[in-house]
Design a protein around this motif. Structure first.
Motif, PDB file in Angstrom:
ATOM      1  N   GLY A  81      -7.415  -9.777  -8.985  1.00 19.01           N
ATOM      2  CA  GLY A  81      -7.547  -9.010  -7.763  1.00 19.01           C
ATOM      3  C   GLY A  81      -6.664  -7.788  -7.899  1.00 19.01           C
ATOM      4  N   PHE A  82      -7.127  -6.659  -7.389  1.00 20.40           N
ATOM      5  CA  PHE A  82      -6.266  -5.479  -7.458  1.00 20.40           C
ATOM      6  C   PHE A  82      -6.432  -4.617  -6.221  1.00 20.40           C
ATOM      7  CE2 PHE A  82     -10.163  -3.773  -9.364  1.00 20.40           C
ATOM      8  CZ  PHE A  82     -10.226  -2.462  -8.886  1.00 20.40           C
ATOM      9  N   GLU A  83      -5.421  -3.814  -5.971  1.00 23.64           N
ATOM     10  CA  GLU A  83      -5.388  -2.903  -4.844  1.00 23.64           C
ATOM     11  C   GLU A  83      -5.051  -1.520  -5.368  1.00 23.64           C
ATOM     12  OE1 GLU A  83      -3.574  -3.031  -0.341  1.00 23.64           O
ATOM     13  OE2 GLU A  83      -2.221  -3.512  -1.992  1.00 23.64           O
ATOM     14  N   THR A  84      -5.810  -0.530  -4.961  1.00 15.52           N
ATOM     15  CA  THR A  84      -5.491   0.841  -5.364  1.00 15.52           C
ATOM     16  C   THR A  84      -4.294   1.310  -4.542  1.00 15.52           C
ATOM     17  OG1 THR A  84      -7.268   1.525  -3.851  1.00 15.52           O
ATOM     18  CG2 THR A  84      -7.762   1.503  -6.212  1.00 15.52           C
ATOM     19  N   TRP A  85      -3.299   1.849  -5.258  1.00 13.33           N
ATOM     20  CA  TRP A  85      -2.031   2.241  -4.637  1.00 13.33           C
ATOM     21  C   TRP A  85      -1.856   3.757  -4.666  1.00 13.33           C
ATOM     22  CZ3 TRP A  85       2.066  -1.760  -6.822  1.00 13.33           C
ATOM     23  CH2 TRP A  85       1.862  -2.994  -6.191  1.00 13.33           C
ATOM     24  N   ALA A  86      -1.185   4.248  -3.631  1.00 14.31           N
ATOM     25  CA  ALA A  86      -0.899   5.682  -3.538  1.00 14.31           C
ATOM     26  C   ALA A  86       0.360   6.067  -4.293  1.00 14.31           C
ATOM     27  CB  ALA A  86      -0.767   6.099  -2.072  1.00 14.31           C
ATOM     28  N   ASP A  87       1.298   5.102  -4.432  1.00 11.53           N
ATOM     29  CA  ASP A  87       2.572   5.398  -5.094  1.00 11.53           C
ATOM     30  C   ASP A  87       3.165   4.098  -5.624  1.00 11.53           C
ATOM     31  OD1 ASP A  87       3.889   4.114  -2.881  1.00 11.53           O
ATOM     32  OD2 ASP A  87       3.797   5.996  -1.783  1.00 11.53           O
ATOM     33  N   THR A  88       4.338   4.195  -6.217  1.00 15.20           N
ATOM     34  CA  THR A  88       4.971   3.039  -6.852  1.00 15.20           C
ATOM     35  C   THR A  88       5.572   2.060  -5.846  1.00 15.20           C
ATOM     36  OG1 THR A  88       7.025   4.289  -7.104  1.00 15.20           O
ATOM     37  CG2 THR A  88       5.481   4.322  -8.962  1.00 15.20           C
ATOM     38  N   THR A  89       5.581   2.423  -4.560  1.00 15.21           N
ATOM     39  CA  THR A  89       6.115   1.510  -3.547  1.00 15.21           C
ATOM     40  C   THR A  89       5.085   0.468  -3.116  1.00 15.21           C
ATOM     41  OG1 THR A  89       5.435   2.884  -1.658  1.00 15.21           O
ATOM     42  CG2 THR A  89       7.574   3.378  -2.689  1.00 15.21           C
ATOM     43  N   GLY A  90       3.851   0.633  -3.562  1.00 15.57           N
ATOM     44  CA  GLY A  90       2.810  -0.320  -3.208  1.00 15.57           C
ATOM     45  C   GLY A  90       2.036   0.053  -1.966  1.00 15.57           C
ATOM     46  N   LYS A  91       2.118   1.294  -1.526  1.00 17.13           N
ATOM     47  CA  LYS A  91       1.344   1.740  -0.376  1.00 17.13           C
ATOM     48  C   LYS A  91      -0.126   1.814  -0.774  1.00 17.13           C
ATOM     49  CE  LYS A  91       0.821   5.586   2.889  1.00 17.13           C
ATOM     50  NZ  LYS A  91       1.297   6.940   3.265  1.00 17.13           N
ATOM     51  N   SER A  92      -0.982   1.134  -0.004  1.00 20.83           N
ATOM     52  CA  SER A  92      -2.399   1.076  -0.360  1.00 20.83           C
ATOM     53  C   SER A  92      -3.062   2.442  -0.203  1.00 20.83           C
ATOM     54  CB  SER A  92      -3.129   0.047   0.498  1.00 20.83           C
ATOM     55  OG  SER A  92      -3.101   0.417   1.852  1.00 20.83           O
ATOM     56  N   ARG A  93      -4.115   2.639  -0.979  1.00 24.25           N
ATOM     57  CA  ARG A  93      -4.843   3.905  -0.986  1.00 24.25           C
ATOM     58  C   ARG A  93      -6.337   3.598  -0.987  1.00 24.25           C
ATOM     59  NH1 ARG A  93      -5.280   7.795  -6.324  1.00 24.25           N
ATOM     60  NH2 ARG A  93      -6.658   9.382  -5.437  1.00 24.25           N
ATOM     61  N   LYS A  94      -7.014   3.945   0.066  1.00 23.99           N
ATOM     62  CA  LYS A  94      -8.453   3.710   0.138  1.00 23.99           C
ATOM     63  C   LYS A  94      -9.191   4.766  -0.665  1.00 23.99           C
ATOM     64  CE  LYS A  94      -8.746   1.320   4.582  1.00 23.99           C
ATOM     65  NZ  LYS A  94      -9.451   1.271   5.896  1.00 23.99           N
ATOM     66  N   ILE A  95     -10.104   4.306  -1.528  1.00 24.67           N
ATOM     67  CA  ILE A  95     -10.911   5.227  -2.315  1.00 24.67           C
ATOM     68  C   ILE A  95     -12.347   4.721  -2.364  1.00 24.67           C
ATOM     69  CG2 ILE A  95      -8.964   5.942  -3.774  1.00 24.67           C
ATOM     70  CD1 ILE A  95     -10.235   4.203  -5.999  1.00 24.67           C
ATOM     71  N   SER A  96     -13.247   5.623  -2.683  1.00 23.18           N
ATOM     72  CA  SER A  96     -14.646   5.269  -2.886  1.00 23.18           C
ATOM     73  C   SER A  96     -15.022   5.580  -4.323  1.00 23.18           C
ATOM     74  CB  SER A  96     -15.537   6.068  -1.929  1.00 23.18           C
ATOM     75  OG  SER A  96     -16.903   5.825  -2.193  1.00 23.18           O
ATOM     76  N   PHE A  97     -15.607   4.594  -5.024  1.00 20.73           N
ATOM     77  CA  PHE A  97     -16.073   4.834  -6.383  1.00 20.73           C
ATOM     78  C   PHE A  97     -17.277   3.959  -6.689  1.00 20.73           C
ATOM     79  CE2 PHE A  97     -12.302   1.989  -6.841  1.00 20.73           C
ATOM     80  CZ  PHE A  97     -12.958   0.825  -7.225  1.00 20.73           C
ATOM     81  N   PRO A 114     -18.394   1.762  -0.666  1.00 22.67           N
ATOM     82  CA  PRO A 114     -17.718   2.423   0.451  1.00 22.67           C
ATOM     83  C   PRO A 114     -16.201   2.412   0.251  1.00 22.67           C
ATOM     84  CG  PRO A 114     -19.370   0.881   1.262  1.00 22.67           C
ATOM     85  CD  PRO A 114     -19.225   0.634  -0.216  1.00 22.67           C
ATOM     86  N   GLU A 115     -15.530   3.333   0.874  1.00 24.57           N
ATOM     87  CA  GLU A 115     -14.088   3.521   0.701  1.00 24.57           C
ATOM     88  C   GLU A 115     -13.308   2.283   1.141  1.00 24.57           C
ATOM     89  OE1 GLU A 115     -11.709   7.409   1.668  1.00 24.57           O
ATOM     90  OE2 GLU A 115     -11.689   6.135   3.465  1.00 24.57           O
ATOM     91  N   GLU A 116     -12.432   1.807   0.267  1.00 27.28           N
ATOM     92  CA  GLU A 116     -11.511   0.704   0.567  1.00 27.28           C
ATOM     93  C   GLU A 116     -10.449   0.650  -0.515  1.00 27.28           C
ATOM     94  OE1 GLU A 116      -9.873  -1.836   1.561  1.00 27.28           O
ATOM     95  OE2 GLU A 116     -10.507  -1.864   3.641  1.00 27.28           O
ATOM     96  N   SER A 117      -9.493  -0.290  -0.365  1.00 24.54           N
ATOM     97  CA  SER A 117      -8.396  -0.392  -1.336  1.00 24.54           C
ATOM     98  C   SER A 117      -8.342  -1.736  -2.047  1.00 24.54           C
ATOM     99  CB  SER A 117      -7.046  -0.154  -0.632  1.00 24.54           C
ATOM    100  OG  SER A 117      -6.842  -1.111   0.406  1.00 24.54           O
ATOM    101  N   ASP A 118      -8.991  -2.781  -1.508  1.00 20.19           N
ATOM    102  CA  ASP A 118      -8.893  -4.140  -2.071  1.00 20.19           C
ATOM    103  C   ASP A 118     -10.150  -4.508  -2.843  1.00 20.19           C
ATOM    104  OD1 ASP A 118      -6.351  -5.147  -1.376  1.00 20.19           O
ATOM    105  OD2 ASP A 118      -6.994  -5.331   0.708  1.00 20.19           O
ATOM    106  N   TRP A 119      -9.947  -5.001  -4.089  1.00 19.26           N
ATOM    107  CA  TRP A 119     -11.072  -5.270  -4.984  1.00 19.26           C
ATOM    108  C   TRP A 119     -10.842  -6.549  -5.779  1.00 19.26           C
ATOM    109  CZ3 TRP A 119     -14.651  -1.628  -3.897  1.00 19.26           C
ATOM    110  CH2 TRP A 119     -14.182  -0.437  -3.327  1.00 19.26           C
ATOM    111  N   VAL A 120     -11.933  -7.081  -6.304  1.00 12.60           N
ATOM    112  CA  VAL A 120     -11.898  -8.303  -7.106  1.00 12.60           C
ATOM    113  C   VAL A 120     -12.585  -8.029  -8.434  1.00 12.60           C
ATOM    114  CG1 VAL A 120     -12.777 -10.669  -7.284  1.00 12.60           C
ATOM    115  CG2 VAL A 120     -11.839  -9.852  -5.112  1.00 12.60           C
TER     116      VAL A 120
END
Length: 549
Positions: A94-110, A114-120
């Protein structure tokens, strides 16, 4: 320079990645590369890593040396899963896209997600077709219900080729996933506290959750059912919120067990969205997921002002579906999955399915609507020709990556991997067996649904006379059939053998409201059991078992 060193230098300069002597250079699938800077990926907490995602949107080949054109940034990654994590060398993530090294989540679309931050990242290790999860989610989406969107990709971790993976959306409250209201921890009164909630029946591995256990006495035995609140998360749910959703589920169960549960005015009908229960029932029975109803089973509830009923779904975790299990009759293309407790509980299983499905199967409205929905789906979504085309097309597209995957993991194809029932020698063997299993399963369900709905769904049969009677029964040669037509319509009375084969159509005509009598000769039939099916305007009214001496 030493020749071997020279060759090694050339290989490194082209950045070829290998694992178990499998080299990946190009792929027709997206290439996903994770770099943990040497850190081990563990089961919580997520560790900081970088991820590069390469995909040629025009359909060309992707190269591991291409500039990452889909994503090139930080993620938090961890191991996930229960038995799959413990038993198999190919690990799910499982992974989450992060905005920085502090672990702040970052929603993206790829990749058209649809745009989100949590993936499997589903490893699909013990499903040798590599398709069962993806096929099921595709079917559910075609049914008009949300199921996780998927995309096949090939994955490398720290330059080590890991094989073919399924990139998937994680089940989550989101307008593009489970579209229910956000719950703040201060939403504790009035309409605010009534939704939204995501609940599940599952093992306790993974993140902690608020939960409770119901010890329930039912007509089918004593059940100990373990409920978990998936959303809000453990740290974000207040006590009034937990108390509300626990009471709602408990009240729903009590209403299902009430003496009047078959009544059209029964309380439970107001508490759940029956159509979502029917669709969940049908997909679970169609694929005969051995974990169906009891594990990886989700349901959710919105606020009262937005409907407020319990809804089943989203569908989740189908690698052991379509006959891919050697226990609890999971391999059989016959048999009802909703009766799994009759097999599992005597064996000491601690994860029973709730009694809901056995109880619903006694309700005429549920049964009638289920049959009608099945008949509609068989013409489209559950059409075996359409499914076979999907399987063949997917297998063709996966072929290059499939070969690399099984070269990387050589102890899969042609070998027993828990809990396989069928072990084919080749990938094509596995695909052929899947298609044949679906064919037989579909025919069995067709036969069952001919006689599944025993009473007219919009009639209260308890207040009426018996709709059809046969006397004598058992039968030597002749018998008489009395039947009532409650409203004008097309009456069909059909005699079947025990396997669902049509023996004779006794009545097929428009009849007015009245009582009718019919004499029938069975002297040319061999001794055995037969089924008499009575339908009015295509809706099953009653089924009678006949015994021929």
């Amino acid at each position: 320079m030493n020749k071997s060193i020279c060759v090694l230098s050339i290989l490194l300069s082209f950045s070829f990645y290998s694992g178990n002597s499998q080299i990946l250079t190009t792929s027709n699938l997206p290439i996903l590369k994770v770099n943990t800077k040497g850190r081990n990926i563990v089961d919580e907490p997520k560790i900081l890593a970088t991820m590069q995602l390469i995909h040629n949107e025009k359909g060309g080949q992707n190269n591991v040396n291409d500039i990452p054109n889909v994503y090139n940034g930080l993620i938090g990654i961890e191991l996930r899963g229960s038995s799959s994590q413990d038993l198999f060398p190919k690990k799910p993530y499982g992974f989450e896209t992060w905005a920085d090294t502090t672990g702040k989540s970052r929603k993206i679309s790829f990749l058209n997600f649809p745009e989100e931050s949590d993936w499997v990242l589903n490893a699909t290790y013990n499903d040798k077709t590599l398709m069962r999860d993806v096929l099921t989610y595709d079917l559910v989406n075609k049914m008009g219900r949300y199921a996780t969107r998927t995309r096949y990709c090939e994955m490398l971790v720290n330059n080590d080729y890991q094989g073919l993976y399924i990139l998937m959306e994680k089940i989550k409250r989101d307008k593009n996933r489970v579209d229910i209201s956000s719950l703040k921890i201060t939403d504790n009164t009035g309409d605010d506290v009534t939704g939204g909630y995501i609940l599940k029946l599952d093992k306790t591995s993974g993140s902690p959750s608020k939960n409770w256990t119901n010890n329930t006495t039912t007509p089918f035995g004593n059940y100990k059912t373990f409920f978990q609140v998936e959303y809000p998360k453990y740290a974000d749910i207040s006590q009034p919120q937990f108390d509300y959703i626990q009471k709602y589920v408990n009240d729903f169960e009590a209403a299902l067990l009430a003496p009047d549960f078959k009544s059209p005015q029964a309380k439970w009908r107001e508490m759940c969205d029956l159509d979502t229960f029917i669709d969940y029932f049908l997909i679970t029975e169609f694929v005969k997921n051995v974990d169906g109803y009891r594990l990886s089973t989700f349901f959710y509830k919105e606020k009262i002002t937005k409907g407020g009923k319990l809804k089943m779904g989203p569908a989740w975790d189908y690698n052991l579906a379509f006959g891919n299990a050697d226990y609890y009759d999971g391999y059989k293309s016959t048999g009802w999955q909703y009766k799994v407790n009759e097999i599992a509980l005597p064996k000491g299983d601690i994860y029973p399915a709730p009694f809901w499905w056995q109880q619903l199967a006694q309700d005429s409205i549920f049964k009638t609507k289920t049959v009608k929905r099945w008949e509609a789906l068989r013409k489209t979504t559950f059409n075996t020709e359409n499914i076979n085309k999907w399987i063949d097309s997917t297998a063709s597209g996966l072929e290059p990556a499939m070969k690399r995957n099984f070269n990387k993991w050589p102890n899969v194809l042609g070998k027993y991997v828990w809990p396989n029932y069928y072990v084919g020698s080749t990938y094509q063997d596995e695909v052929n067996w899947l298609k044949e299993w679906i064919r037989i399963r579909t025919l069995w369900l067709d036969t069952q649904f001919q006689t599944f709905a025993l009473t007219l769904g919009n009639e209260n049969m308890a207040e009426r006379e018996q709709p059809i009677r046969v006397f004598p029964n058992p039968i030597e040669s002749q018998t008489t059939i009395d039947y009532q037509v409650f409203k004008k319509g097309n009456v069909s009375i059909i005699l079947y053998d025990i396997n669902g084969k049509t023996i004779k159509t006794l009545v097929d005509e428009i009849q007015t409201s009245n009582t009718y009598q019919l004499s029938v000769s069975l002297e040319n039939l061999s001794a055995g059991t037969y089924i008499l099916n009575y339908l009015l305007d295509g809706i099953p009214v009653e089924r009678v078992k006949l015994l021929k001496k």
